[in-house]
Enzyme design. Structure first.
Site, PDB file in Angstrom:
ATOM      1  CG  HIS A   1      -9.641  -0.666   1.643  1.00  6.17           C
ATOM      2  ND1 HIS A   1      -9.920   0.076   0.523  1.00  6.17           N
ATOM      3  CD2 HIS A   1      -8.941   0.133   2.479  1.00  6.17           C
ATOM      4  CE1 HIS A   1      -9.399   1.282   0.666  1.00  6.17           C
ATOM      5  NE2 HIS A   1      -8.793   1.352   1.845  1.00  6.17           N
TER       6      HIS A   1
ATOM      7  CG  HIS B   1     -11.637   5.175   1.648  1.00  5.21           C
ATOM      8  ND1 HIS B   1     -10.703   6.100   1.209  1.00  5.21           N
ATOM      9  CD2 HIS B   1     -10.931   4.076   2.027  1.00  5.21           C
ATOM     10  CE1 HIS B   1      -9.499   5.566   1.312  1.00  5.21           C
ATOM     11  NE2 HIS B   1      -9.604   4.350   1.797  1.00  5.21           N
TER      12      HIS B   1
ATOM     13  CG  HIS C   1      -7.796   0.026  -2.438  1.00  4.51           C
ATOM     14  ND1 HIS C   1      -7.650   1.147  -3.217  1.00  4.51           N
ATOM     15  CD2 HIS C   1      -7.047   0.257  -1.322  1.00  4.51           C
ATOM     16  CE1 HIS C   1      -6.863   2.020  -2.603  1.00  4.51           C
ATOM     17  NE2 HIS C   1      -6.481   1.519  -1.451  1.00  4.51           N
TER      18      HIS C   1
ATOM     19  CG  HIS D   1      -2.053   0.947   1.151  1.00  7.99           C
ATOM     20  ND1 HIS D   1      -2.175   2.018   1.992  1.00  7.99           N
ATOM     21  CD2 HIS D   1      -3.117   1.012   0.309  1.00  7.99           C
ATOM     22  CE1 HIS D   1      -3.277   2.688   1.684  1.00  7.99           C
ATOM     23  NE2 HIS D   1      -3.863   2.099   0.664  1.00  7.99           N
TER      24      HIS D   1
ATOM     25  CG  HIS E   1      -5.261   6.358  -2.504  1.00  5.48           C
ATOM     26  ND1 HIS E   1      -4.004   5.821  -2.471  1.00  5.48           N
ATOM     27  CD2 HIS E   1      -6.032   5.590  -1.700  1.00  5.48           C
ATOM     28  CE1 HIS E   1      -4.008   4.771  -1.670  1.00  5.48           C
ATOM     29  NE2 HIS E   1      -5.224   4.604  -1.188  1.00  5.48           N
TER      30      HIS E   1
ATOM     31  CG  PHE F   1      -2.930   6.526   2.042  1.00  3.64           C
ATOM     32  CD1 PHE F   1      -4.105   6.071   2.617  1.00  3.64           C
ATOM     33  CD2 PHE F   1      -3.014   7.503   1.055  1.00  3.64           C
ATOM     34  CE1 PHE F   1      -5.339   6.573   2.232  1.00  3.64           C
ATOM     35  CE2 PHE F   1      -4.238   8.013   0.666  1.00  3.64           C
ATOM     36  CZ  PHE F   1      -5.406   7.558   1.245  1.00  3.64           C
TER      37      PHE F   1
ATOM     38  CG  HIS G   1      -8.069   5.438   5.868  1.00  2.00           C
ATOM     39  ND1 HIS G   1      -7.084   4.528   6.159  1.00  2.00           N
ATOM     40  CD2 HIS G   1      -8.628   5.023   4.702  1.00  2.00           C
ATOM     41  CE1 HIS G   1      -7.052   3.600   5.208  1.00  2.00           C
ATOM     42  NE2 HIS G   1      -7.980   3.872   4.315  1.00  2.00           N
TER      43      HIS G   1
HETATM   44 CU1  C2O Z   1      -5.453   2.819  -0.201  1.00  4.30          CU
HETATM   45 CU2  C2O Z   1      -8.057   3.152   2.388  1.00  4.30          CU
HETATM   46  O1  C2O Z   1      -6.617   3.421   1.226  1.00  4.30           O
END
Ligand code: C2O
Length: 587
Positions: free
Chosen positions: A366, A332, A210, A180, A201, A353, A336
């Site tokens: 995810h 999303h 993802h 990632h 992203h 990230f 995070h």
């Molecule tokens: Cu690649 Cu939730 O991020």
């Protein structure tokens, strides 16, 4: 004040006009670099330079693309509705190529620390072949497996096994997290464009990348525990039953635990899908209602076009971060930020990230993001059909430690890769927002002093701007279903290392904006910190067809847009944030 006259200096352009004014002023702080090589020097890139439709647009087929005009070009094509994106006269057809592992370089954390996230290199690459799907793996809702001791034991064991693998084993949790990191924090130059990074992203690669990433993670774990039916649990944050950290992740003695999570957000704290760095005292019932409305807006009100759903096109030679899709942006990103530990320098683990993949909850988060893609399609949403999306390639290590080259096109159908999601209630299907004001009062209360007309603007406090609409004619339901009206806030520039959220309201009161469950709230721009010392530039696009209907503003010639910036508390927030706004409607 009801629909104030347009300030004479307001720079607004409109797709149906033949003349337009640009507001994308060149900004000396962030000089523009044209990095597209010419066709002549890069014959293998296979660029197809489509004919421009408007002669006045400064587009150089040999590689120089003026981004200001690109934006105008999109807007000025006379198109109304997101279908216009499909006919972007500047579209190049080359998909983003898979990275070359030999060129992988250092990535960085928001605080400036340089990290090596590169995977072990190998020269043998296998092309992915759709397997015989075998037994269908069903990904369960995380809250539903808390009492399924057999499943839980397997899942814990699988995570334990990836945790104890040596760090240089590509199957290890440490390496999985680095996958990632290298794809998201500047580790890979784009093949053929050495000064461009690959970024998955803020663009249309978010969902497929993802999905592939989870696929291999799940396969690795299944193989380690010798159970080909093993499936990751999904964090069912879109339903009240899952709107908190699932209990399976909170036992400190379990392999599923991660100590670097926000201590204030442990169960029974209700998740805030609009989280922007600070907790408020909203009661649980209201919070749940806001969350469900948020899901309705992101999945139903604004997912009428696949570009709004997936995010903006991102092709070989493009700068990163063209624009995130609905769900990537919200919730999303917010989840995070909400989950990461604010006492850590960069909000680790989930709050940035480069470290997010160290927390097992990341993969469940995810899984639910991925589930939204499945639900979108189950409700009739369509995938992008362009080959420059479908043929985008990525590299992942599989369960046998082989490096595999995959394409977006092979990610579209989950069943072909042998998994599906447990059926659970979807209460947001009925959570339509209501307008704050009664019908005859649905105009913005914004004084002329609060209206900004100078752009670019640095957004340090609430500002409002009146934006002309492309057409004030009433549209039929069929027309609306075909063409989404989109509010575009482009040229958003900010320090990538900081956390940031900007709430966007339409026809609301600037002094006291409405609640998060109201139709006036058009949602937000949200950024999860990543990259150090780097100004990121992106565009926010909000589909507002339904919002305009809900507010009774369909036949108005303009709307008032209010932007409310929210910055996270230190230490997550770093650096300054500069906003350079344009505003436009286009499809
Ligand atoms: Cu690649 Cu939730 O991020």
């Amino acid at each position: 004040m009801a629909s104030p006259p347009l300030p004479p200096t307001a720079k607004i352009f409109c797709p149906n006009s033949t003349s337009h004014t640009s507001t994308a002023t060149f900004n000396p702080l962030f000089p523009k670099k044209s990095r597209r090589p010419s066709l002549a020097t890069n014959p293998k890139q296979g660029f197809v330079c489509k004919a421009t439709k408007n002669n006045d647009q400064n587009h150089d087929c040999m590689g120089k693309l003026d981004r200001r005009n690109m934006l105008i070009g999109l807007g000025a094509g006379g198109l109304y509705g997101t279908a216009g994106l499909e006919t972007n006269p500047f579209a190049f057809a080359a998909p983003v190529p898979p990275p070359d592992l030999a060129t992988c370089g250092p990535a960085d954390k928001p605080d400036g620390t340089i990290i090596d996230c590169c995977p072990p290199n190998t020269t043998t690459i296998i092309d992915f072949k759709l397997p015989d799907p075998g037994p269908i793996r069903t990904r369960p809702a995380a809250q539903n497996v808390a009492k399924d001791l057999l499943y839980l034991a397997k899942y814990k064991e699988a995570v334990e096994l990836v945790r104890v693998l040596p760090e240089d084993d590509p199957r290890s949790l440490a390496q999985q997290a680095m996958v990632h990191c290298s794809y998201c924090d500047g580790g890979y130059p784009m093949a053929g464009f050495s000064d461009l990074e690959i970024q998955v992203h803020f663009c249309w690669l978010f969902y497929p990348w993802h999905r592939w990433y989870l696929y291999f993670h799940e396969k690795i774990m299944g193989k380690l525990i010798d159970d080909p039916t093993f499936a990751l649990p999904f964090w069912n944050w879109d339903a009240p039953a899952g709107m908190y950290i699932p209990s399976i992740f909170t036992d400190p003695t379990s392999s599923l635990y991660d100590q670097y999570r926000n201590a204030a957000h442990q169960p029974p704290k209700i998740l805030d899908l609009n989280y922007g760095g600070t907790d408020d005292d909203t009661d649980d019932k209201t919070r749940i209602k806001e969350n469900l409305t948020t899901m309705y807006q992101q999945m139903i009100s604004k997912a009428t076009s696949h570009h709004l759903f997936f995010g903006e096109p991102y092709r070989a030679g493009d700068d990163p971060n063209p624009g995130a899709g609905n769900i990537e942006s919200i919730p999303h990103n917010n989840i995070h930020l909400w989950t990461g530990d604010p006492t850590q320098t960069n909000g680790e683990d989930m709050g940035t990230f480069c470290s997010a993949g160290r927390d097992p909850i990341f993969y469940s988060h995810h899984s639910n993001v991925d589930r939204m893609w499945s639900l979108y399609k189950a409700r009739g949403g369509t995938d992008i059909t362009k080959t420059d999306w479908l043929d985008t390639g990525f590299l992942f290590y599989n369960e046998n430690k082989n490096l595999v080259r995959v394409k977006v096109r092979d990610s579209l159908d989950e069943s072909k890769r042998g998994y599906k999601y447990q059926d659970v209630d979807i209460p947001w299907l009925k959570s339509k927002p209501t307008a704050r004001k009664s019908k005859n009062k649905r105009k913005a209360a914004v004084s002329s002093a609060q209206l900004t007309s100078k752009f670019p603007a640095t957004l340090s406090e609430t500002i409002s701007v009146e934006v002309a609409r492309p057409s004030a004619a009433k549209r039929t339901a069929a027309e609306k279903a075909k063409e989404e009206e989109v509010l575009v806030i482009s040229g958003i520039e900010f320090a990538g290392s900081g956390m940031l959220k900007v709430d966007v309201y339409v026809n609301d009161d600037a002094d006291v904006v409405s609640g998060k469950d109201k139709a006036e709230f058009a949602r937000s721009f949200v950024h999860v910190p990543h990259r150090a010392n780097k100004k990121l530039k992106t565009t926010l696009r909000l589909g507002i067809t339904n919002l305009l209907t809900d507010l009774g503003a369909e036949e108005d010639s303009s709307v008032v847009v209010t932007l409310v910036p929210k910055f996270g508390k230190t230490p997550i927030t770093k650096g300054g944030f500069f906003f350079f706004l344009e505003h436009n409607w286009f499809g």
